[in-house]
Design a protein around this motif. Structure first.
Motif, PDB file in Angstrom:
ATOM      1  N   ALA A 331       8.523   6.588   2.439  1.00 54.72           N
ATOM      2  CA  ALA A 331       8.004   7.349   3.566  1.00 54.72           C
ATOM      3  C   ALA A 331       7.534   8.740   3.153  1.00 54.72           C
ATOM      4  CB  ALA A 331       9.081   7.464   4.646  1.00 54.72           C
ATOM      5  N   VAL A 332       8.198   9.321   2.157  1.00 54.63           N
ATOM      6  CA  VAL A 332       7.880  10.688   1.753  1.00 54.63           C
ATOM      7  C   VAL A 332       6.610  10.748   0.907  1.00 54.63           C
ATOM      8  CG1 VAL A 332       8.676  12.509   0.184  1.00 54.63           C
ATOM      9  CG2 VAL A 332      10.204  11.626   1.951  1.00 54.63           C
ATOM     10  N   VAL A 333       6.359   9.720   0.097  1.00 56.41           N
ATOM     11  CA  VAL A 333       5.243   9.764  -0.857  1.00 56.41           C
ATOM     12  C   VAL A 333       3.897  10.003  -0.176  1.00 56.41           C
ATOM     13  CG1 VAL A 333       3.903   8.329  -2.450  1.00 56.41           C
ATOM     14  CG2 VAL A 333       6.366   8.521  -2.728  1.00 56.41           C
ATOM     15  N   PRO A 334       3.519   9.257   0.880  1.00 55.34           N
ATOM     16  CA  PRO A 334       2.217   9.536   1.493  1.00 55.34           C
ATOM     17  C   PRO A 334       2.129  10.924   2.126  1.00 55.34           C
ATOM     18  CG  PRO A 334       3.428   7.935   2.787  1.00 55.34           C
ATOM     19  CD  PRO A 334       4.171   8.097   1.512  1.00 55.34           C
ATOM     20  N   VAL A 335       3.239  11.422   2.673  1.00 53.90           N
ATOM     21  CA  VAL A 335       3.225  12.791   3.207  1.00 53.90           C
ATOM     22  C   VAL A 335       3.009  13.789   2.072  1.00 53.90           C
ATOM     23  CG1 VAL A 335       4.513  14.497   4.529  1.00 53.90           C
ATOM     24  CG2 VAL A 335       4.753  12.072   5.077  1.00 53.90           C
TER      25      VAL A 335
END
Length: 501
Positions: A331-335
Motif C-alpha cells: 500500500a505504501v509503495v504507490p504513495v
C-alpha cells in the motif's frame, strides 16, 4: 449407545455447504469431484475468459495500467519515428532536438509505466488466488493455471491495444505540435502514418505483461494443491534473501546515480536532471523491494501517537499495519512513487528557476521557459501513472480483506468501528508513503542542486509540496474507505464461509 455414523452418512447438525456460483472454479470443482479429471485446454480457456466477463471490475486496474503503458510507448515511439523520418537538415533545430526530448521523456515514463503494469497485474492474480487454489485441488496442473493467467493477460492487452495505441498516436501529434509552437521541433516534422510504433508498443507491453503474470502466478502454481487454498489467504512472514539482495542492489544503484547527478558539470544541467530523476526511480524500486522492513519501522514510530489519540481504532489499525508488513508495503509503495516522482520534479524545476533568476546571463536549456514546460508535461504524465497505481493497489488490498472484516464483525465490531479503523489505517499509510517518498525526493533533488548551484540545499516550493501531500491523501483515503464500505457490506457469516467474494 447410538450407532456411530458411517463414512457416507450425514453428520448431525452439520452446516450445509454453500452452493458454488455457476461458472466459477468452485462449480468446476463440484463437477470434477467424481473422477477428478483434469480440466482440458478448452475448459481452462473458457474459465479464463469467463472470469473477465463475470468480474470486469477485478481487471479494471490492470486494464487502466495496460492502457497507459500502450499509450506511453506508442507516444514516444511515434516521436522517434517522426525524428527519424525527418530530413537531416530539419532534425536538430535550436535546442536539444526531438530525438533527445523523446529519449529523455521516454526512458523515465516507460520505466514507470512498466512498473505500474507489473504492480497491477500482480494484484489481479492475487485477487484470484482462491479461484486458482480451487482449480489446483481438482487436479488442475501448474501449467494449466499459468495458461489460465496468460490467457487473461493476453485478452486484456488485446482489449486495450486499439484504444491505448490510438491515444498514444493522438498524444504524439499534439505533443509534437506543442514542441513546434515553442521552437523545439522543426515545422516540417510530421508523425508518420506507419503502424510500426503501435506494433512495437503492443509487443513490448505484451512481453512485460506476460513476464509479470508469470512471476505473479509462480507462487500459486508451484505449491502443493492442498496448501494452495490455505496460501490464498495468508502472506509470507519474512522477506526472502533474493528480495533483500535485489533491494540492496537497487539501493546501491540509486546511490551511484545520485553521485553521478551531483558530479555533473554546471554546463550540463540536462544530464544532471535526467540522472537525478532516474536515481529517484531506482531508489523507489529499492523502497518497493525493502518496503516490508522500512514500513514496519516507520509504522512503529508513527503508530505510538496514533494509539494515544485513538485508543481503540488506533490500536487496531496500528496492529494491522505492523502485523501485515507485506500488505502495508504494497500500500505504501504507490504513495511513495507518487510523492517521490512529483516531489523530485517539482523541487528540480523550482531549483532551476531559482538558479536562473540569480544568474546574470540568460538561462540555459534547463532554466528556460520551454524546459520548465517540458518538465511540467513530464510531471503530469508521471503523476497520472502513479495515481493509477495508487488507486488500483489500495482498492485491491482493501477488497482482499472481506473475510478479515467479517471475522471482526462476528466478534462484535460494528461497521462504523471498522470504517473508523480503516480511516486511521489510510491516514497512517499516507503518512508513511509521504515520508518515504519525501526522503527519495530530497536525496535526488539535493544531487541536482549540487550540480547546478554547487549547494546541496535545493529551492523547495513549500506550497507545491504541500499540495502533493494533500493529493496523496485525497487519493488514498477515499480509495480505502470507498472499497471498505463495499467490503463490510453483506452477512458476516456468509463472507467468512466463502459464500461471497
Amino acid at each position: 449407545m447410538p450407532n456411530a455414523p458411517t463414512p457416507n452418512s450425514p453428520v448431525p447438525n452439520a452446516p450445509t455447504p454453500a452452493a458454488p456460483t455457476p461458472g466459477t472454479a468452485a462449480s468446476c470443482a463440484t463437477r470434477a469431484e467424481p473422477g477428478l479429471r483434469r480440466p482440458g485446454r478448452g475448459a481452462v480457456a473458457a474459465l479464463a475468459f469467463g472470469q473477465l466477463r463475470r468480474s470486469p471490475a477485478a481487471f479494471a486496474g490492470s486494464a487502466a495500467a495496460l492502457f497507459l503503458a500502450l499509450a506511453a510507448v506508442t507516444l514516444f515511439g511515434s516521436l522517434f519515428a517522426a525524428a527519424a523520418a525527418a530530413p537531416a537538415a530539419e532534425r536538430d533545430p535550436a535546442g536539444p532536438g526531438l530525438m533527445v526530448i523523446a529519449g529523455a521523456f521516454g526512458e523515465i515514463a516507460v520505466v514507470v509505466a512498466f512498473f505500474v503494469v507489473v504492480n497491477a497485474l500482480g494484484f489481479a492474480v492475487r485477487r484470484q488466488h482462491r479461484e486458482l487454489a480451487l482449480l489446483r485441488t481438482v487436479a488442475a496442473t501448474p501449467r494449466q493455471v499459468r495458461r489460465l493467467v496468460r490467457g487473461q493477460v493476453v485478452a486484456t492487452v488485446l482489449l486495450m491495444a486499439v484504444p491505448g495505441c490510438a491515444a498514444g498516436a493522438f498524444a504524439a501529434r499534439r505533443f509534437l505540435a506543442a514542441l513546434q509552437q515553442r521552437g523545439m521541433a522543426a515545422p516540417a516534422v510530421r508523425v508518420p502514418g506507419t503502424p510500426l510504433p503501435m506494433l512495437v508498443a503492443l509487443a513490448a507491453v505484451l512481453l512485460i505483461a506476460l513476464a509479470a503474470s508469470a512471476v505473479a502466478a509462480r507462487r500459486i502454481s508451484r505449491i502443493a494443491p492442498a496448501a494452495a487454498l490455505t496460501a490464498s489467504s495468508t502472506e509470507h512472514g519474512r522477506t526472502g534473501p533474493p528480495r533483500l539482495l535485489a533491494g540492496a542492489g537497487a539501493l546501491v544503484g540509486g546511490g551511484l546515480l545520485v553521485r553521478l547527478a551531483a558530479t555533473r558539470p554546471a554546463d550540463q544541467p540536462d544530464k544532471a536532471g535526467q540522472a537525478a530523476l532516474l536515481a529517484s526511480v531506482v531508489l523507489l524500486v529499492a523502497v518497493a523491494l525493502l518496503g516490508p522492513l522500512a514500513a514496519r519501522v516507520v509504522a512503529a514510530v508513527l503508530g505510538a501517537p496514533v494509539r494515544l489519540a485513538a485508543p481503540r481504532s488506533g490500536w487496531l489499525a496500528d496492529a494491522n499495519l505492523r502485523g501485515y508488513a507485506h500488505r502495508l508495503s504494497a500500500a505504501v509503495v504507490p504513495v511513495s512513487l507518487l510523492v517521490g516522482l512529483s516531489g523530485t520534479m517539482s523541487i528540480m524545476t523550482s531549483t532551476a528557476a531559482h538558479a536562473a533568476s540569480r544568474a546574470a546571463a540568460g538561462g540555459t536549456s534547463v532554466t528556460s521557459a520551454t524546459d520548465v514546460w517540458l518538465r511540467q508535461a513530464e510531471l503530469a504524465m508521471l503523476v497520472c501513472f502513479a495515481a493509477v497505481s495508487t488507486v488500483n493497489t489500495l482498492v485491491a488490498l482493501t477488497a482482499d480483506r472481506r473475510r478479515e472484516f467479517a471475522l471482526l464483525r462476528l466478534v462484535g465490531a460494528t461497521r462504523r468501528q471498522l470504517l473508523r479503523m480503516l480511516t486511521v489505517e489510510a491516514a497512517l499509510t499516507t503518512a508513511i508513503g509521504v515520508l518515504l517518498g519525501s526522503v527519495v525526493a530530497a536525496t535526488a533533488s539535493a544531487a541536482f542542486s549540487a550540480a547546478l548551484t554547487g549547494s546541496a540545499l535545493p529551492a523547495v516550493p513549500v506550497a507545491t509540496c504541500g499540495w502533493i501531500a494533500v493529493g496523496a491523501a485525497a487519493l488514498t483515503v477515499p480509495a480505502v474507505l470507498g472499497t471498505g464500505l463495499r467490503a463490510v457490506a453483506g452477512p458476516a457469516a456468509e463472507l467468512v464461509g466463502g459464500g461471497r467474494d
